[in-house]
Motif scaffolding. Structure first.
Motif, PDB file in Angstrom:
ATOM      1  N   SER A 110     -14.637   4.081  -8.273  1.00 12.41           N
ATOM      2  CA  SER A 110     -14.165   4.806  -7.080  1.00 12.41           C
ATOM      3  C   SER A 110     -14.302   3.950  -5.822  1.00 12.41           C
ATOM      4  CB  SER A 110     -14.951   6.102  -6.929  1.00 12.41           C
ATOM      5  OG  SER A 110     -14.544   6.782  -5.781  1.00 12.41           O
ATOM      6  N   THR A 111     -15.405   3.262  -5.699  1.00  3.91           N
ATOM      7  CA  THR A 111     -15.620   2.381  -4.544  1.00  3.91           C
ATOM      8  C   THR A 111     -14.574   1.273  -4.503  1.00  3.91           C
ATOM      9  OG1 THR A 111     -17.985   2.838  -4.562  1.00  3.91           O
ATOM     10  CG2 THR A 111     -17.287   0.842  -3.429  1.00  3.91           C
ATOM     11  N   LYS A 113     -11.562   1.366  -5.865  1.00  2.52           N
ATOM     12  CA  LYS A 113     -10.249   1.963  -5.567  1.00  2.52           C
ATOM     13  C   LYS A 113     -10.121   2.246  -4.076  1.00  2.52           C
ATOM     14  CE  LYS A 113      -8.960   4.116  -9.937  1.00  2.52           C
ATOM     15  NZ  LYS A 113      -8.685   5.377 -10.634  1.00  2.52           N
ATOM     16  N   GLN A 114     -11.182   2.765  -3.474  1.00  2.00           N
ATOM     17  CA  GLN A 114     -11.149   3.033  -2.035  1.00  2.00           C
ATOM     18  C   GLN A 114     -10.944   1.737  -1.254  1.00  2.00           C
ATOM     19  OE1 GLN A 114     -10.448   6.489  -1.773  1.00  2.00           O
ATOM     20  NE2 GLN A 114     -11.058   5.793   0.223  1.00  2.00           N
ATOM     21  N   GLN A 118      -7.852   0.963   1.259  1.00  2.00           N
ATOM     22  CA  GLN A 118      -8.072   0.525   2.645  1.00  2.00           C
ATOM     23  C   GLN A 118      -7.402  -0.834   2.901  1.00  2.00           C
ATOM     24  OE1 GLN A 118      -8.748   3.409   3.943  1.00  2.00           O
ATOM     25  NE2 GLN A 118     -10.151   2.469   5.372  1.00  2.00           N
TER      26      GLN A 118
END
Length: 167
Positions: A110-111, A113-114, A118
């Motif tokens: 998840s980190t 992908k974020q 960004q």
């Protein structure tokens, strides 16, 4: 609440624009465009390689837990209470380990992908600006703010094409 506000705003905007026959409107599914791009495909491949070891570890713990569970079900009738209790505790520990490892992996993915989202945001913004300028759009709305739109208004494929052209 936010969705309701967006829908209300979209309705007001659409109603005010309906008086103008030559208004050009586009609808884009930004998330789909971003994750269908070549950059996203390359990102997915690199992520698969980067997290392969952790995924294998999670699978191994899951399979080990499933084997314990099957053994308990299969041999419960012939096991002593002590052995059954010992295996139940082992199964509980495997479940905790699985939950911990899976949560850790999901958080790391998840980190990443974020970070990708960004990093890609300026590119998406530039592509949308280019489309507004080149095709003279008066309004581009995100798919999630629109209740219904005809396929002719969907510009997601154009956004993907332009994102892929950026290298």
């Amino acid at each position: 609440m936010k969705l309701l506000r967006n829908l209300l705003l979209a309705s007001c905007v659409m109603a005010s624009f309906s008086a103008f026959a030559d208004t050009k409107i586009g609808v884009v599914d930004i998330r789909a465009a971003l994750f269908s791009s070549d950059a996203a495909k390359a990102f997915s491949e690199s992520m698969a390689g980067e997290f392969k070891t952790q995924e294998m570890e999670v699978r191994a713990v899951q399979e080990s837990g499933q084997k314990l569970q099957e053994r308990i079900k299969k041999d419960a009738a012939i096991m002593s209470d002590t052995e059954r209790t010992k295996l139940a505790l082992e199964l509980e520990e495997k479940a905790k380990e699985f939950k911990y490892l899976k949560g850790k992996l999901d958080s790391a993915v998840s980190t990443k992908k974020q970070a990708f989202i960004q990093e890609s945001k300026p590119k998406v913004d530039q592509v949308l600006k280019d489309l507004v300028d080149s095709e003279k759009f008066d309004l581009i709305m995100p798919r999630e703010a629109v209740v219904y739109s005809g396929q002719s208004l969907d510009i997601t494929a154009k956004v993907i094409e332009k994102l892929n052209a950026l290298k």
